[in-house]
Design a protein around this motif. Sequence first.
Motif, PDB file in Angstrom:
ATOM      1  N   PRO A  51       0.505  -0.889  -2.004  1.00 63.27           N
ATOM      2  CA  PRO A  51       0.485   0.099  -0.922  1.00 63.27           C
ATOM      3  C   PRO A  51      -0.501  -0.319   0.158  1.00 63.27           C
ATOM      4  CG  PRO A  51       0.288   1.154  -3.084  1.00 63.27           C
ATOM      5  CD  PRO A  51       0.130  -0.322  -3.311  1.00 63.27           C
ATOM      6  N   GLY A  52      -0.125  -0.121   1.398  1.00 60.91           N
ATOM      7  CA  GLY A  52      -1.017  -0.468   2.489  1.00 60.91           C
ATOM      8  C   GLY A  52      -0.917  -1.909   2.940  1.00 60.91           C
ATOM      9  N   ASP A  53       0.013  -2.681   2.348  1.00 56.74           N
ATOM     10  CA  ASP A  53       0.194  -4.073   2.759  1.00 56.74           C
ATOM     11  C   ASP A  53       1.360  -4.259   3.719  1.00 56.74           C
ATOM     12  OD1 ASP A  53      -1.976  -5.080   1.455  1.00 56.74           O
ATOM     13  OD2 ASP A  53      -0.856  -6.055  -0.160  1.00 56.74           O
ATOM     14  N   GLY A  54       2.142  -3.201   3.965  1.00 54.30           N
ATOM     15  CA  GLY A  54       3.210  -3.304   4.949  1.00 54.30           C
ATOM     16  C   GLY A  54       4.596  -3.498   4.380  1.00 54.30           C
ATOM     17  N   ALA A  55       4.886  -2.899   3.223  1.00 53.47           N
ATOM     18  CA  ALA A  55       6.209  -3.065   2.619  1.00 53.47           C
ATOM     19  C   ALA A  55       7.309  -2.538   3.531  1.00 53.47           C
ATOM     20  CB  ALA A  55       6.261  -2.354   1.266  1.00 53.47           C
ATOM     21  N   LEU A  56       7.076  -1.409   4.191  1.00 52.76           N
ATOM     22  CA  LEU A  56       8.122  -0.851   5.056  1.00 52.76           C
ATOM     23  C   LEU A  56       8.402  -1.783   6.227  1.00 52.76           C
ATOM     24  CD1 LEU A  56      10.083   1.400   5.766  1.00 52.76           C
ATOM     25  CD2 LEU A  56       8.222   2.585   6.947  1.00 52.76           C
ATOM     26  N   ALA A  57       7.354  -2.377   6.789  1.00 53.27           N
ATOM     27  CA  ALA A  57       7.558  -3.330   7.884  1.00 53.27           C
ATOM     28  C   ALA A  57       8.401  -4.510   7.414  1.00 53.27           C
ATOM     29  CB  ALA A  57       6.211  -3.814   8.417  1.00 53.27           C
ATOM     30  N   LEU A  58       8.155  -4.977   6.192  1.00 54.19           N
ATOM     31  CA  LEU A  58       8.958  -6.083   5.661  1.00 54.19           C
ATOM     32  C   LEU A  58      10.404  -5.655   5.469  1.00 54.19           C
ATOM     33  CD1 LEU A  58       9.278  -8.917   4.562  1.00 54.19           C
ATOM     34  CD2 LEU A  58       8.471  -8.081   2.338  1.00 54.19           C
ATOM     35  N   LEU A  59      10.626  -4.476   4.884  1.00 55.23           N
ATOM     36  CA  LEU A  59      11.996  -3.996   4.674  1.00 55.23           C
ATOM     37  C   LEU A  59      12.744  -3.872   5.995  1.00 55.23           C
ATOM     38  CD1 LEU A  59      11.772  -1.141   1.991  1.00 55.23           C
ATOM     39  CD2 LEU A  59      12.118  -3.582   1.648  1.00 55.23           C
ATOM     40  N   ARG A  60      12.100  -3.278   6.983  1.00 60.97           N
ATOM     41  CA  ARG A  60      12.789  -3.056   8.263  1.00 60.97           C
ATOM     42  C   ARG A  60      13.033  -4.374   8.995  1.00 60.97           C
ATOM     43  NH1 ARG A  60      10.740   0.952  12.191  1.00 60.97           N
ATOM     44  NH2 ARG A  60      12.940   1.392  12.523  1.00 60.97           N
ATOM     45  N   THR A  61      12.091  -5.312   8.869  1.00 61.03           N
ATOM     46  CA  THR A  61      12.298  -6.619   9.506  1.00 61.03           C
ATOM     47  C   THR A  61      13.421  -7.378   8.813  1.00 61.03           C
ATOM     48  OG1 THR A  61       9.960  -6.683  10.143  1.00 61.03           O
ATOM     49  CG2 THR A  61      11.155  -8.763  10.167  1.00 61.03           C
ATOM     50  N   LEU A  62      13.466  -7.313   7.478  1.00 59.05           N
ATOM     51  CA  LEU A  62      14.570  -7.931   6.752  1.00 59.05           C
ATOM     52  C   LEU A  62      15.908  -7.311   7.154  1.00 59.05           C
ATOM     53  CD1 LEU A  62      13.075  -8.282   3.158  1.00 59.05           C
ATOM     54  CD2 LEU A  62      13.969 -10.159   4.562  1.00 59.05           C
ATOM     55  N   ALA A  63      15.943  -5.978   7.228  1.00 61.48           N
ATOM     56  CA  ALA A  63      17.184  -5.302   7.616  1.00 61.48           C
ATOM     57  C   ALA A  63      17.602  -5.723   9.015  1.00 61.48           C
ATOM     58  CB  ALA A  63      16.990  -3.785   7.549  1.00 61.48           C
ATOM     59  N   GLN A  64      16.631  -5.793   9.919  1.00 57.70           N
ATOM     60  CA  GLN A  64      16.941  -6.233  11.278  1.00 57.70           C
ATOM     61  C   GLN A  64      17.487  -7.653  11.275  1.00 57.70           C
ATOM     62  OE1 GLN A  64      13.551  -6.040  13.904  1.00 57.70           O
ATOM     63  NE2 GLN A  64      14.675  -6.800  15.680  1.00 57.70           N
ATOM     64  N   GLY A  65      16.903  -8.521  10.433  1.00 55.33           N
ATOM     65  CA  GLY A  65      17.392  -9.893  10.348  1.00 55.33           C
ATOM     66  C   GLY A  65      18.791  -9.976   9.788  1.00 55.33           C
ATOM     67  N   TRP A  66      19.095  -9.154   8.793  1.00 56.91           N
ATOM     68  CA  TRP A  66      20.434  -9.164   8.209  1.00 56.91           C
ATOM     69  C   TRP A  66      21.492  -8.659   9.199  1.00 56.91           C
ATOM     70  CZ3 TRP A  66      19.334  -6.859   2.661  1.00 56.91           C
ATOM     71  CH2 TRP A  66      18.632  -7.821   1.910  1.00 56.91           C
ATOM     72  N   LEU A  97      11.392  -9.530  -5.463  1.00 56.24           N
ATOM     73  CA  LEU A  97      10.569 -10.435  -4.665  1.00 56.24           C
ATOM     74  C   LEU A  97       9.201  -9.799  -4.477  1.00 56.24           C
ATOM     75  CD1 LEU A  97      10.317 -12.979  -2.839  1.00 56.24           C
ATOM     76  CD2 LEU A  97      11.102 -11.546  -0.941  1.00 56.24           C
ATOM     77  N   VAL A  98       8.153 -10.530  -4.842  1.00 52.91           N
ATOM     78  CA  VAL A  98       6.790 -10.032  -4.685  1.00 52.91           C
ATOM     79  C   VAL A  98       6.285 -10.408  -3.297  1.00 52.91           C
ATOM     80  CG1 VAL A  98       4.419 -10.151  -5.534  1.00 52.91           C
ATOM     81  CG2 VAL A  98       6.331 -10.185  -7.150  1.00 52.91           C
ATOM     82  N   MET A  99       5.817  -9.427  -2.562  1.00 50.67           N
ATOM     83  CA  MET A  99       5.258  -9.654  -1.227  1.00 50.67           C
ATOM     84  C   MET A  99       3.779  -9.994  -1.356  1.00 50.67           C
ATOM     85  SD  MET A  99       4.935  -6.895   1.867  1.00 50.67           S
ATOM     86  CE  MET A  99       3.816  -7.173   3.250  1.00 50.67           C
ATOM     87  N   PRO A 100       3.354 -11.174  -0.926  1.00 47.37           N
ATOM     88  CA  PRO A 100       1.934 -11.515  -1.035  1.00 47.37           C
ATOM     89  C   PRO A 100       1.071 -10.621  -0.141  1.00 47.37           C
ATOM     90  CG  PRO A 100       3.292 -13.461  -0.559  1.00 47.37           C
ATOM     91  CD  PRO A 100       4.149 -12.261  -0.342  1.00 47.37           C
ATOM     92  N   SER A 101      -0.098 -10.267  -0.631  1.00 48.35           N
ATOM     93  CA  SER A 101      -1.058  -9.538   0.201  1.00 48.35           C
ATOM     94  C   SER A 101      -1.667 -10.500   1.213  1.00 48.35           C
ATOM     95  CB  SER A 101      -2.164  -8.939  -0.666  1.00 48.35           C
ATOM     96  OG  SER A 101      -1.645  -7.944  -1.532  1.00 48.35           O
ATOM     97  N   PRO A 102      -2.052 -10.001   2.383  1.00 51.40           N
ATOM     98  CA  PRO A 102      -2.672 -10.896   3.365  1.00 51.40           C
ATOM     99  C   PRO A 102      -4.044 -11.355   2.898  1.00 51.40           C
ATOM    100  CG  PRO A 102      -2.833  -8.611   4.080  1.00 51.40           C
ATOM    101  CD  PRO A 102      -1.963  -8.616   2.861  1.00 51.40           C
ATOM    102  N   ASP A 103      -4.400 -12.569   3.262  1.00 48.10           N
ATOM    103  CA  ASP A 103      -5.752 -13.010   2.944  1.00 48.10           C
ATOM    104  C   ASP A 103      -6.736 -12.273   3.857  1.00 48.10           C
ATOM    105  OD1 ASP A 103      -6.289 -14.670   5.451  1.00 48.10           O
ATOM    106  OD2 ASP A 103      -4.539 -15.697   4.670  1.00 48.10           O
ATOM    107  N   THR A 104      -7.992 -12.261   3.460  1.00 45.52           N
ATOM    108  CA  THR A 104      -8.998 -11.470   4.181  1.00 45.52           C
ATOM    109  C   THR A 104      -9.142 -11.880   5.643  1.00 45.52           C
ATOM    110  OG1 THR A 104     -10.191 -11.015   2.133  1.00 45.52           O
ATOM    111  CG2 THR A 104     -11.417 -10.758   4.189  1.00 45.52           C
ATOM    112  N   PRO A 105      -9.246 -13.161   5.983  1.00 46.48           N
ATOM    113  CA  PRO A 105      -9.368 -13.508   7.406  1.00 46.48           C
ATOM    114  C   PRO A 105      -8.191 -13.022   8.248  1.00 46.48           C
ATOM    115  CG  PRO A 105      -9.999 -15.373   6.043  1.00 46.48           C
ATOM    116  CD  PRO A 105      -9.400 -14.354   5.114  1.00 46.48           C
ATOM    117  N   THR A 106      -6.971 -13.141   7.705  1.00 47.99           N
ATOM    118  CA  THR A 106      -5.800 -12.672   8.450  1.00 47.99           C
ATOM    119  C   THR A 106      -5.851 -11.169   8.642  1.00 47.99           C
ATOM    120  OG1 THR A 106      -4.430 -14.485   7.612  1.00 47.99           O
ATOM    121  CG2 THR A 106      -3.281 -12.547   8.441  1.00 47.99           C
TER     122      THR A 106
END
Length: 341
Positions: free
Chosen positions: A41-56, A191-200
Amino acid sequence: MPPRPDTLVGPDGALPLPWLAPALGAATGQRGHALLIVAAPGDGALALLRTLAQGWLCEGPVVDGRPCGQCAACRLVQAGAHPDLKQLLPGAQALAHGLASEEEVTNGGKRKPSKWILIDDVRDTLAWVATTRSRERGKVIVLHPAEALQGPSANALLKALEEPPAGVRWLLSCSDPERLLPTVRSRCQRLVMPSPDTPTAEAWLKGQGVAEPAALLAACAGRPLDALALQVDGVDARAWAALPAALARGQVAAWAGWPLTRTLDALQKLCHDLLAQAAGAPPRYFPASALPAARGGVAPLLAWAAELNRVVRQAEHPWNESLLVEALVGRGRDALATLKS
């Protein structure tokens, strides 16, 4: 929950979150009809889902899963008007993310925005699935989060996952697959979504106007969207670091105006760090310098932790919130006083 950043690729082609690229690339090779994204939670799963849907659905060039952001289909998705995209969220989340109006999620004021995906919404989605697609790329359903499916809703979904019509693809997200029905999990590629590294994460938060991102990232267990939400709610690094001293003095005003769920979260994190410090371990959520010294046994803190857990489990109870918070802060103050004596 405050509004989140945009969760689509715009005309400039930029990803809504910079750390989505690896997961987008990995999802490109997934050819099943249902994809389950596992993300913290808080890593942006919805953004990934919507971007994937947009790509499809994108009708322009798609590179490594990234939609073009400029074709007619992308513009329809950006406008929330693509006829072949269905987004299924609990009412409260759909409202918070700007994906539904208050009129829609409250049924004209007749109910509170739901934390669950209702069975009527699942049935409406299944009826939509059975209709003819409008454009060439098929139909896509975004379901977030899958944990919001209760038993009847999940069971209603199963047939569509078992026998999907041609050209229909499902995108689901969850933070803990074990909370889903085994029959739902078994019908999805995972598919496991990697968490962002701290600098990013810190660089992105700075770009969003967060002055001291490291402190708020620590407060939110490294989850950048939650850290941004904390800032949007008016809690900056200084206010967060001041909470331990406020607890020691019993100053309930430090939590004034906070939603109950955020207050409970902060108190639980504070209790965790006090217990860790008392055991000789480093704190996780608060700066060590902000925590009052604790000596002696931890029984009072453990009792406070048990009370906080009990209240969290009953968060839907119609509490008198001001009195509840006053009692919980007072209990924490007393536990600290015992430890310091």
